[in-house]
Scaffold this motif. Structure first.
Motif, PDB file in Angstrom:
ATOM      1  N   GLN A 184       0.991  -1.190   0.138  1.00 48.97           N
ATOM      2  CA  GLN A 184      -0.064  -0.086   0.048  1.00 48.97           C
ATOM      3  C   GLN A 184       0.770   1.118  -0.159  1.00 48.97           C
ATOM      4  O   GLN A 184       0.346   1.986  -0.672  1.00 48.97           O
ATOM      5  CB  GLN A 184      -1.203   0.146   1.308  1.00 48.97           C
ATOM      6  CG  GLN A 184      -2.013   1.018   0.998  1.00 48.97           C
ATOM      7  CD  GLN A 184      -2.837   1.198   2.464  1.00 48.97           C
ATOM      8  OE1 GLN A 184      -2.448   1.642   3.491  1.00 48.97           O
ATOM      9  NE2 GLN A 184      -3.999   1.393   2.213  1.00 48.97           N
ATOM     10  N   HIS A 187       2.195   1.761  -3.433  1.00 47.12           N
ATOM     11  CA  HIS A 187       0.816   2.118  -4.427  1.00 47.12           C
ATOM     12  C   HIS A 187       0.601   3.785  -4.068  1.00 47.12           C
ATOM     13  O   HIS A 187       0.421   4.473  -4.952  1.00 47.12           O
ATOM     14  CB  HIS A 187      -0.081   1.484  -4.134  1.00 47.12           C
ATOM     15  CG  HIS A 187      -1.464   1.606  -5.006  1.00 47.12           C
ATOM     16  ND1 HIS A 187      -2.247   2.560  -4.643  1.00 47.12           N
ATOM     17  CD2 HIS A 187      -1.791   1.418  -6.089  1.00 47.12           C
ATOM     18  CE1 HIS A 187      -3.341   2.591  -5.359  1.00 47.12           C
ATOM     19  NE2 HIS A 187      -3.015   1.874  -6.224  1.00 47.12           N
ATOM     20  N   GLU A 191       0.759   6.643  -6.622  1.00 52.71           N
ATOM     21  CA  GLU A 191      -0.507   7.278  -7.137  1.00 52.71           C
ATOM     22  C   GLU A 191      -0.356   8.970  -6.549  1.00 52.71           C
ATOM     23  O   GLU A 191      -0.676   9.876  -7.400  1.00 52.71           O
ATOM     24  CB  GLU A 191      -1.687   6.817  -6.164  1.00 52.71           C
ATOM     25  CG  GLU A 191      -2.924   7.763  -6.407  1.00 52.71           C
ATOM     26  CD  GLU A 191      -4.340   6.863  -5.966  1.00 52.71           C
ATOM     27  OE1 GLU A 191      -4.377   5.876  -6.415  1.00 52.71           O
ATOM     28  OE2 GLU A 191      -5.005   7.302  -5.108  1.00 52.71           O
ATOM     29  N   THR A 192       0.684   9.211  -5.729  1.00 57.78           N
ATOM     30  CA  THR A 192       0.674  10.560  -5.280  1.00 57.78           C
ATOM     31  C   THR A 192       1.802  11.217  -6.063  1.00 57.78           C
ATOM     32  O   THR A 192       1.506  12.606  -6.415  1.00 57.78           O
ATOM     33  CB  THR A 192       1.169  10.698  -3.877  1.00 57.78           C
ATOM     34  OG1 THR A 192       0.520   9.702  -3.145  1.00 57.78           O
ATOM     35  CG2 THR A 192       1.335  12.087  -3.224  1.00 57.78           C
ATOM     36  N   MET A 337       1.236  15.456   0.783  1.00 56.31           N
ATOM     37  CA  MET A 337       0.563  15.138  -0.428  1.00 56.31           C
ATOM     38  C   MET A 337       0.244  13.600  -0.319  1.00 56.31           C
ATOM     39  O   MET A 337      -0.760  12.987  -0.496  1.00 56.31           O
ATOM     40  CB  MET A 337       1.449  15.382  -1.581  1.00 56.31           C
ATOM     41  CG  MET A 337       1.435  16.625  -2.172  1.00 56.31           C
ATOM     42  SD  MET A 337       2.653  16.883  -3.621  1.00 56.31           S
ATOM     43  CE  MET A 337       4.211  17.195  -2.790  1.00 56.31           C
ATOM     44  N   SER A 343      -5.833   9.928   2.765  1.00 58.45           N
ATOM     45  CA  SER A 343      -7.144  10.204   3.289  1.00 58.45           C
ATOM     46  C   SER A 343      -8.186   9.701   2.017  1.00 58.45           C
ATOM     47  O   SER A 343      -9.197   9.325   2.447  1.00 58.45           O
ATOM     48  CB  SER A 343      -7.458  11.611   3.515  1.00 58.45           C
ATOM     49  OG  SER A 343      -7.627  12.304   2.507  1.00 58.45           O
ATOM     50  N   LEU A 344      -7.836   9.785   0.860  1.00 56.98           N
ATOM     51  CA  LEU A 344      -8.687   9.335  -0.110  1.00 56.98           C
ATOM     52  C   LEU A 344      -8.900   7.819  -0.353  1.00 56.98           C
ATOM     53  O   LEU A 344      -9.700   7.117  -0.393  1.00 56.98           O
ATOM     54  CB  LEU A 344      -8.191   9.831  -1.791  1.00 56.98           C
ATOM     55  CG  LEU A 344      -8.446  11.505  -1.801  1.00 56.98           C
ATOM     56  CD1 LEU A 344      -7.932  11.919  -2.868  1.00 56.98           C
ATOM     57  CD2 LEU A 344      -9.800  11.966  -1.623  1.00 56.98           C
ATOM     58  N   ILE A 345      -7.679   7.207   0.035  1.00 56.48           N
ATOM     59  CA  ILE A 345      -7.484   5.803  -0.269  1.00 56.48           C
ATOM     60  C   ILE A 345      -8.435   4.904   0.661  1.00 56.48           C
ATOM     61  O   ILE A 345      -9.025   4.140   0.315  1.00 56.48           O
ATOM     62  CB  ILE A 345      -5.964   5.258  -0.525  1.00 56.48           C
ATOM     63  CG1 ILE A 345      -5.460   5.670  -1.730  1.00 56.48           C
ATOM     64  CG2 ILE A 345      -6.158   3.684  -0.017  1.00 56.48           C
ATOM     65  CD1 ILE A 345      -3.923   5.304  -1.914  1.00 56.48           C
ATOM     66  N   ASP A 346      -8.159   5.307   1.757  1.00 54.64           N
ATOM     67  CA  ASP A 346      -9.187   4.389   2.904  1.00 54.64           C
ATOM     68  C   ASP A 346      -9.144   5.147   4.327  1.00 54.64           C
ATOM     69  O   ASP A 346      -9.564   4.713   5.155  1.00 54.64           O
ATOM     70  CB  ASP A 346      -8.230   3.025   3.319  1.00 54.64           C
ATOM     71  CG  ASP A 346      -6.875   3.415   3.897  1.00 54.64           C
ATOM     72  OD1 ASP A 346      -6.486   4.273   4.160  1.00 54.64           O
ATOM     73  OD2 ASP A 346      -6.124   2.145   3.910  1.00 54.64           O
ATOM     74  N   ASN A 347      -8.513   6.392   4.192  1.00 56.85           N
ATOM     75  CA  ASN A 347      -8.883   7.279   5.320  1.00 56.85           C
ATOM     76  C   ASN A 347      -8.304   6.835   6.592  1.00 56.85           C
ATOM     77  O   ASN A 347      -8.570   7.075   7.739  1.00 56.85           O
ATOM     78  CB  ASN A 347     -10.449   7.504   5.632  1.00 56.85           C
ATOM     79  CG  ASN A 347     -10.739   8.888   6.259  1.00 56.85           C
ATOM     80  OD1 ASN A 347      -9.963   9.915   5.986  1.00 56.85           O
ATOM     81  ND2 ASN A 347     -11.970   8.941   6.758  1.00 56.85           N
ATOM     82  N   GLY A 348      -7.133   6.093   6.395  1.00 60.02           N
ATOM     83  CA  GLY A 348      -6.279   5.518   7.685  1.00 60.02           C
ATOM     84  C   GLY A 348      -6.336   4.224   7.877  1.00 60.02           C
ATOM     85  O   GLY A 348      -7.651   3.522   7.620  1.00 60.02           O
TER      86      GLY A 348
END
Lengths: 478, 478
Positions: A184, A187, A191-192, A337, A343-348
């Motif tokens: 993760q 990834h 993504e960032t 970033m 925060s978008l992917i799973d918020n923690g």
């Protein structure tokens, strides 16, 4: 020599475009009868000569993946199921088609030398229920609560302390971001920081999951060779200078799959070069603690003063793969970033897992466990090498990690060997899977960490016999 | 009227482009002094008239976000820190700048009406340690093992059975993919099916995290209004016909933030329309079990016969947010692509969490817990409504969910109210956060699920008083 290398790289570019197109079609980004981008626009996007794109398109056309219509351009051909050489075995067929490691892992085998995972029997399972109990006593509402996006503060504090002690470098909890496993983390970084067409530099060979991740993000992948004594610094600088990669994904310590370790001198030089050419270094340090005798050099991260290095450290592998806890160390220049992406992917990541990990990690047992584990791994490595010593195969003995990187003789087809091995319930990883450029090679990765000593010995004996029989057959057929 | 709507939509398009550019700059995809895409190329990318792009660029220029150089084009302006109206409060400043919900949640408040989360004291915490113990007894190596990418087979079987019983529809474990929370599910779907420039349809208003996720993926967002009695089907069909969105993100049951529920007739019609216009429906069913008296209609998914609907079901919220277990239900036409993405993102959710969830979910306690929880939520909803009844504000009482969607009078500035509320340690969600088009409105979301009854009552009394004082002040200043 530099020119030769540059020409060689240019020649490999059309393969990148080829794989980009295949990937787009496989992911159905481009569907049957969709028009492909014009040669001109793809050449602009990839910053290559139009002839390079044309070469890729011609190969795709030859392979029946795309077709030409009048003079209007290239289109996606309807997919036809093909008969593969090894199509009787669906795993081989899938693997042949995609060169994805996951296809091999799907094979249920008796002797698993393809998974670079630690034998569950070597992990501290029976202690964990104590820690879980402790966690529920301490935080009765742990399952009713979300973690913060950045990760549990207590865990980040503990890890920061640990890194300060281990690396003798300054960092605080604010430099850490907890992820659900190192995959993760990679990834998230991809993504960032990567957009389609960005150049990403890889060691060749490299970690296949990382290759897949950056490729899926649309990165254009370039490589720098890794040797037993490290990089060819001239080649490395040349790649940085000429291609200005956005990011260099490196695994400098007990490198996967080769087991090589980059020297302190090269680590320092790498940071200088990366700063000079404004290339982000992603240091994946999954095997740091998996040394057999001597601890490895300090991470590249510790030589960074300008925020050029993002450090990824997994702890799952040798403690508890099921917990999926890893951390990114990153500077204030890159952390915000990464946090937005997380925060978008799973918020923690789940709080329970972080708390269980925290309590095990801070115990004395971790230290004892690691000492025992190192000995167990070294024994298994030596057992595997004992069997390999009966062959004419080549490998260099690593000082840490979970695998051997072995060069087979010329007259052995790796595909046939894989097919035969799986048939005999033995798995390994063909080198092509670890090659960012996906070229066939004579190398294979054999992991010694997953099977117990008895199975390791039996399996290796069978594997060597099987390979030697295949080699004899090939020699007879010549 | 149709024309008027189309014109209105066209007018909103420049805002989309505006937000796309701002987002690119914020994410540093485009850096200071980078050249922006030409008006022509962006117009092509977004499939709009060049004047629409020009309008967006002019607004960006006016706001000092970009600048023009000679005649060569538009460039990214160096970022200047601005003084905001409420800059004394960094949360308000951050919120004003980004309209992101997360900024509001960061405020530590005494009366939290912004989090649509369930009060941890209403969750079955004290039972969980039993289940955890059971999990470790049953699977002593649970932490030494990775889950499969698709999710634990036993859990998928259990959930498939549950859905078959609940929905009276055919499905098997192969239709399920376990994710780490529903946010990961939405992100996974976005990453799998959306490429930059793709049109995604949202209800207006909608779930702010979903808006952020699709926007970050580069989606061009269009909206269809949601009313108490559902969609304007003419508007919906018009949007599908005219814009051919790739995907419609919908939350048809106790919709967040409005609490509205789409009728069975509209559900059936929606599936027909989506099939006709080849639009993927993503049905986020987070609140399905959070009804007060009557269970809601069957999900849209159950009316799908052609693989048009991807169903997202979270269980975390009302059982154990900390476990982060959710599931996607998807047909063979979409599942393989989702699996590939999941294997790249994290290679599977943690096994421990899935096993703990499995054992709680299959117990009788779940049923008892839900019955008690429904009553507790209904009481809190009614308490909040009791305080609201003392105002001239408007809302429609939902039959499920965790929030009220409240319309404030014209003469109340929502920004001032938020600033004052946070100052008095009360939080709520301004409607603009839930608007995919980010227009200011008179609506706010008040969640009644997080605070206990006493705090709910006290906080709401204070909040109403505060708003009424502010309203009076505004009236005096007129």
């Amino acid at each position: 020599m530099e020119l030769a290398k540059a020409v060689q790289s240019e020649q490999l570019l059309y393969k990148q475009i080829y794989h980009y197109v295949v990937n787009q079609i496989e992911r159905k980004e481009w569907k049957t009868h969709d028009k492909l981008p014009s040669v001109r626009s793809l050449a602009t996007q990839f910053n290559v000569h139009r002839l390079t794109v044309l070469k890729a398109y011609q190969l795709l056309k030859k392979e029946g993946k795309i077709y030409v219509k009048d003079k209007s351009g290239y289109y996606v051909q309807p997919q036809i199921t093909k008969d593969y050489e090894y199509s009787e075995n669906p795993i081989i067929a899938a693997y042949t088609q995609k060169n994805h490691l996951s296809e091999i892992h799907r094979a249920p085998v008796t002797y698993n030398f393809s998974q670079a995972l630690i034998d569950p029997n070597l992990l501290p399972n029976h202690f964990f229920s104590d820690y879980v109990k402790k966690v529920f006593d301490l935080y009765p509402k742990v399952l009713a609560t979300y973690s913060t996006v950045q990760g549990d503060e207590e865990l980040r504090e503990l890890l920061a302390e640990y890194f300060v002690k281990q690396f003798k470098t300054h960092l605080t909890k604010d430099h850490l971001l907890i992820t659900s496993g190192s995959q993760q983390a990679i990834h998230l970084i991809s993504e960032t920081f990567i957009k389609p067409g960005d150049i990403v530099l890889f060691e060749r060979p490299s970690y296949s999951a990382a290759i897949d991740i950056f490729q899926a993000q649309g990165a254009r992948i370039m490589t720098v060779d890794i040797y037993e004594n490290g990089y060819d610094l001239e080649q490395l600088e040349n790649m940085l200078k000429q291609y200005k990669p956005r990011l260099f994904y490196t695994n400098p310590t007990f490198h996967n799959p080769t087991g090589y370790t980059i020297s302190v001198e090269q680590r320092k030089r790498l940071v200088e070069l990366a700063e000079q050419y404004r290339c982000l270094i992603v240091e994946d340090d999954a095997y740091h603690d998996m040394y057999y005798e001597q601890p490895p050099p300090l991470p590249i991260y510790t030589y960074d003063t300008a925020g050029t290095v993002i450090y990824v450290r997994s702890f799952c592998k040798y403690i508890s793969p099921g917990l999926r806890v890893a951390t990114i160390i990153s500077q204030p220049s890159t952390m915000p970033m990464l946090l937005t992406s997380k925060s978008l992917i799973d918020n923690g990541s789940p709080l329970l897992n972080q708390k269980i990990f925290l309590h095990y990690f801070s115990s004395l047992r971790l230290h004892q466990h690691l000492e025992k584990l190192r000995i167990a791994l070294q024994i298994r490595k030596e057992m595997m090498e004992e069997e390999l010593a009966k062959t004419n195969w080549k490998w260099s003995s690593p000082q840490g990690g979970l695998s051997l990187w072995v060069q087979l003789p010329d007259n052995l087809s790796i595909k046939s060997l894989l097919s035969k091995s799986l048939h005999h319930s033995i798995s390994f990883v063909p080198g092509v899977v670890c090659d960012p450029l996906k070229q066939e090679s004579r190398w294979i990765r054999l992991s010694f960490s997953y099977e117990n000593e008895k199975k390791l010995k039996d399996g290796m004996k069978q594997f060597v016999e099987l390979a030697q029989r295949l080699e004899e057959e090939n020699n007879l057929n010549r």
